[in-house]
Design a protein around this motif. Structure first.
Motif, short mmCIF file in Angstrom:
data_model
loop_
_atom_site.label_atom_id
_atom_site.label_comp_id
_atom_site.label_asym_id
_atom_site.label_seq_id
_atom_site.Cartn_x
_atom_site.Cartn_y
_atom_site.Cartn_z
N ALA A 172 53.00 57.87 48.54
CA ALA A 172 53.07 58.85 49.64
C ALA A 172 52.31 60.14 49.33
CB ALA A 172 54.53 59.17 49.93
N GLN A 173 51.56 60.15 48.23
CA GLN A 173 50.92 61.41 47.85
C GLN A 173 49.90 61.91 48.87
OE1 GLN A 173 49.58 60.67 43.79
NE2 GLN A 173 51.19 61.95 42.96
N HIS A 174 49.34 61.00 49.66
CA HIS A 174 48.36 61.43 50.67
C HIS A 174 49.01 62.27 51.77
CE1 HIS A 174 50.15 57.77 52.23
NE2 HIS A 174 49.74 58.11 53.44
N LEU A 175 50.35 62.20 51.86
CA LEU A 175 51.06 62.96 52.91
C LEU A 175 51.48 64.35 52.42
CD1 LEU A 175 53.49 60.12 54.04
CD2 LEU A 175 51.43 60.88 55.23
N LEU A 176 51.35 64.59 51.13
CA LEU A 176 51.96 65.79 50.55
C LEU A 176 50.94 66.88 50.24
CD1 LEU A 176 54.26 64.01 47.92
CD2 LEU A 176 54.69 64.40 50.35
N GLY A 177 51.37 68.11 50.47
CA GLY A 177 50.65 69.27 49.98
C GLY A 177 51.58 69.98 49.01
N ILE A 178 51.04 70.45 47.91
CA ILE A 178 51.91 71.05 46.90
C ILE A 178 51.36 72.41 46.49
CG2 ILE A 178 52.88 70.79 44.57
CD1 ILE A 178 51.83 67.63 46.00
N VAL A 179 52.23 73.41 46.56
CA VAL A 179 51.90 74.74 46.03
C VAL A 179 52.83 74.96 44.85
CG1 VAL A 179 51.73 77.20 46.52
CG2 VAL A 179 51.22 75.54 48.32
N PRO A 180 52.32 74.79 43.64
CA PRO A 180 53.19 74.88 42.46
C PRO A 180 53.63 76.31 42.17
CG PRO A 180 50.94 74.57 41.77
CD PRO A 180 50.93 74.53 43.26
N ASP A 181 54.58 76.45 41.25
CA ASP A 181 55.09 77.79 40.95
C ASP A 181 54.12 78.62 40.13
OD1 ASP A 181 55.39 76.22 38.73
OD2 ASP A 181 57.36 76.97 38.18
N SER A 183 49.82 79.47 39.58
CA SER A 183 48.49 79.25 40.16
C SER A 183 47.68 78.42 39.17
CB SER A 183 47.81 80.60 40.41
OG SER A 183 48.60 81.35 41.29
N ASN A 184 47.31 77.22 39.57
CA ASN A 184 46.69 76.30 38.61
C ASN A 184 45.35 75.77 39.09
OD1 ASN A 184 47.57 74.65 40.61
ND2 ASN A 184 48.49 73.12 39.30
N LEU A 185 44.56 76.65 39.68
CA LEU A 185 43.22 76.22 40.09
C LEU A 185 42.26 76.40 38.91
CD1 LEU A 185 43.33 77.70 43.68
CD2 LEU A 185 43.32 75.28 43.06
N TYR A 186 41.00 76.06 39.15
CA TYR A 186 40.03 76.07 38.06
C TYR A 186 39.39 77.45 37.90
CZ TYR A 186 40.66 71.08 38.15
OH TYR A 186 41.22 69.84 38.08
N PRO A 187 39.60 78.10 36.75
CA PRO A 187 39.12 79.48 36.57
C PRO A 187 37.61 79.61 36.68
CG PRO A 187 39.96 78.58 34.49
CD PRO A 187 40.32 77.61 35.56
N GLU A 188 36.88 78.55 36.32
CA GLU A 188 35.42 78.64 36.27
C GLU A 188 34.77 78.37 37.63
OE1 GLU A 188 37.32 76.52 34.64
OE2 GLU A 188 36.76 74.51 35.26
N LEU A 189 35.57 77.94 38.60
CA LEU A 189 35.03 77.71 39.95
C LEU A 189 35.33 78.91 40.84
CD1 LEU A 189 36.07 74.00 40.74
CD2 LEU A 189 34.02 74.82 39.61
N THR A 190 34.51 79.10 41.86
CA THR A 190 34.78 80.18 42.82
C THR A 190 35.95 79.76 43.72
OG1 THR A 190 33.33 79.29 44.52
CG2 THR A 190 32.31 80.74 42.87
N GLY A 191 36.43 80.72 44.50
CA GLY A 191 37.51 80.41 45.43
C GLY A 191 37.10 79.31 46.40
N PHE A 192 35.88 79.43 46.94
CA PHE A 192 35.36 78.44 47.89
C PHE A 192 35.24 77.07 47.22
CE2 PHE A 192 31.62 76.34 49.85
CZ PHE A 192 32.11 76.19 51.15
N LEU A 211 45.25 81.80 47.13
CA LEU A 211 44.27 80.71 47.09
C LEU A 211 44.96 79.39 46.70
CD1 LEU A 211 41.11 80.50 47.51
CD2 LEU A 211 41.02 80.07 45.07
N THR A 212 45.94 79.49 45.80
CA THR A 212 46.69 78.28 45.42
C THR A 212 47.42 77.72 46.63
OG1 THR A 212 46.96 79.21 43.21
CG2 THR A 212 48.39 77.38 43.78
N ARG A 230 47.56 73.50 33.44
CA ARG A 230 48.20 72.76 34.53
C ARG A 230 47.26 72.41 35.69
NH1 ARG A 230 53.86 75.17 36.14
NH2 ARG A 230 53.69 73.41 37.56
N SER A 231 45.96 72.68 35.53
CA SER A 231 45.06 72.24 36.61
C SER A 231 44.96 70.72 36.60
CB SER A 231 43.68 72.89 36.50
OG SER A 231 43.16 72.74 35.21
N PHE A 232 45.27 70.09 35.50
CA PHE A 232 45.26 68.63 35.45
C PHE A 232 46.33 68.05 36.38
CE2 PHE A 232 45.48 64.37 33.77
CZ PHE A 232 44.18 64.10 33.45
N ASP A 233 47.40 68.82 36.60
CA ASP A 233 48.46 68.37 37.52
C ASP A 233 47.90 68.11 38.91
OD1 ASP A 233 50.21 68.57 35.47
OD2 ASP A 233 51.35 70.26 36.26
#
Lengths: 332, 245
Positions: free
Chosen positions: A79-88, A90-99, A148-149, B81-84
């Protein structure tokens, strides 16, 4: 497809153990399609563990999970295709821009290039990050990272959204904006599973709330039903010039219709189902040489219900989290 | 189609973010060339020693090019945790890990041809059997990458990944017949050599470049392939056991 009772998330007997620690202990609940369901509890209560199990980041030890009619107990990816997750965190990629981060997250859900780029630009605009879209994520402030997360969690337009403490650690203005976005997503019909330790936030946003303490759900009801017992109560908080021994006991004896107790902050809390008159209380104190310096009427809220049900003070919950991760804008 | 969009974007992000960056280029290209120079001078036989050194240099280039970044970046992404995010994406773990390792495999395939191009100006490589070299390079790149993956899923800190990588990689230079024939090693060490996958890749390259293989090519390929499958399966098992707790 939701079940006959409209539940889009169905959890029965969910149990999760980490070694000797029982993180979640035999919990059962349903989340109805289109509602905002709040999971309210202190740190370590089992909120994040529950989200991790439901989204497939953790395995359950016992129980069953169904999401939109899909059996996920043994195949959490189903069911993962149905889910959006905002974790506690912020775990995005630091080396990428926001876009780039938003486009990458869209691609993870199979969005085509043009679609994800258009959606990323729209989200940057909506979250007030349009000017920072070309900046690397590592240069963002804490509030910007959180927003952004959040945007990354909704880029693929999921019908079910998991929000894990979305306003923790961010400033008041950002928290307010996040709450507005949650309300807007709710209006669009998205089912939102929302964990928080900010009681007022849960009261404001959630249609149903479950209190979770030490891995167990101690109460789960519609927010208005939870509030019903405390609505109509009159509560006064009295500040006095000096604290006499047995003051609360004496007040209780003199005013048997009132509930009287001392608060941790050194005030006297007086409660009744009838309107309370201040004058007799002030006279009573005056006769004992105690001056009533302040009498403040308190509107009972979900916090009172939470304290009553769990025995945990709301201040303690906030304090815990703030020590752990910094105060966010839970309320404004 | 959707899962291949995810696969391609994970792969491309890693290539752009990690594999075309100076640290990886230095480990995968400069370091092997420095080793070549050292052995070249040590051999003292001038340009004629190049075909003897080339298989070892190519293997080092693959080994260091693939493992240097993969083990560290996967550990780093897991820590922050970006791997998550990847684990939450609706694609199978197998496809996800193939995408994560794809960049390292591609870099591992390209990097050994840098010393080959340089060697082609200095020595006669007309006798090289490229039909063996190319599949051997691909398999060595895959097996080395999966070795890096195994390291990544066995540790929790970035510094542990670096230490653990070197614990494997440096002994392999001496144990896998890259520059010294395995038969010249003490007899009690040789079983260790045969337990390491790179030995079989290096053997194919020695055979393809200068006809000096000690095992049949078919056996080398089969064993290398088996190592690839076993390392990937073992890494996936570890990920399921340790990361999806």
């Amino acid at each position: 497809m939701p079940s006959s009772n409209g539940a889009i998330i169905e959890v029965a007997g969910l149990t999760k153990r980490y070694g000797d620690v029982l993180a979640v202990d035999d919990i059962s609940f349903d989340v109805v399609k289109g509602e905002v369901f709040g999971f309210l509890g202190p740190n370590g209560a089992g909120k994040t563990t529950t989200i991790n199990v439901l989204t497939g980041l953790s395995r359950l030890d016992a129980g069953t999970v169904r999401i939109d009619g899909i059996e996920c107990t043994h195949s959490p990816k189903a069911a993962q295709h149905l889910l959006g997750i905002v974790p506690d965190e912020s775990n995005l990629y630091p080396e990428l821009t926001g876009f780039e981060n938003l486009c990458f997250c869209g691609a993870l859900y199979g969005m085509r290039r043009k679609e994800r780029e258009t959606r990323a630009r729209d989200l940057l605009e909506e979250f007030g990050l349009a000017d920072a879209g070309d900046r690397k994520f590592e240069t963002y402030s804490k509030g910007m990272k959180r927003k952004l997360t959040f945007a990354a969690g909704v880029i693929h337009r999921p019908p079910i959204l998991f929000l894990d403490e979305p306003t923790t650690g961010i400033d008041v203005a950002s928290a307010r904006q996040v709450r507005q976005i949650i309300s807007e997503l709710h209006r669009q019909g998205i089912t939102i599973f929302f964990t928080t330790h900010y009681i007022e936030e849960a009261e404001r946003l959630c249609e149903r709330i479950a209190f979770i303490v030490k891995g167990r759900i101690v109460k789960a009801e519609r927010t208005r039903d939870l509030l019903q017992p405390v609505r109509g109560r009159d509560v006064l908080l009295l500040s006095v010039s000096k604290w006499a021994e047995n003051l609360c006991d004496e007040l209780s004896r003199a005013f048997p219709n009132l509930g009287v107790e001392a608060t941790p902050s050194g005030q006297v809390r007086v409660e009744s189902t009838e309107p309370i008159s201040i004058a007799p209380l002030a006279r009573f104190l005056d006769e004992r040489g105690i001056e009533l310096t302040e009498a403040r009427r308190h509107l009972p809220s979900l916090e009172d219900v939470f304290v009553e049900v769990t025995g945990i003070g709301a201040g303690m919950m906030k304090g815990e989290k703030e020590r752990a991760g910094g105060r966010g804008g839970g309320n404004s | 189609m959707k899962r291949w969009t995810a696969f391609w974007n994970i792969l491309m992000k890693d290539v752009r973010t990690y594999y075309l960056k100076p640290p990886n280029i230095s480990w995968g290209m400069v370091f092997p060339l420095a080793w070549t120079g050292m052995f070249f001078i040590r051999a003292g036989r001038g340009l004629e020693s190049i075909p003897d050194l080339l298989p070892g240099v190519m293997t080092i280039a693959i080994l260091f090019g693939t493992t240097s970044v993969l083990a560290v970046t996967v550990t780093f992404e897991k820590r922050q945790r970006s791997f998550d995010r990847l684990l939450l994406a609706p694609i199978s773990l197998e496809l996800l890990m193939l995408a994560k390792t794809g960049g390292a495999i591609l870099f591992g395939i390209v990097s050994p041809f840098v010393p080959v191009v340089i060697a082609s100006f200095l020595a006669d490589l007309s006798g090289v059997e490229w039909s063996l070299v190319v599949p051997a390079v691909i398999l060595i790149a895959i097996v080395s990458t999966f070795l890096g993956l195994l390291i990544a899923v066995s540790v929790s800190q970035v510094f542990e990944a670096q230490t653990f990588s070197n614990f494997f990689r440096f002994p392999m230079i001496f144990l896998c017949g890259l520059f010294f024939p395995i038969m010249s090693l003490p007899a009690y060490i040789r079983p260790l050599s045969y337990a390491l996958p790179v030995t079989y890749g290096a053997d194919i390259l020695h055979g393809a470049v200068r006809g000096a293989n000690i095992m049949p090519f078919a056996m080398d390929f089969v064993i290398l392939g088996a190592f690839c499958l076993a390392l990937f399966a073992f890494s996936l098992r570890n990920i399921r056991r340790k990361w999806i707790v």
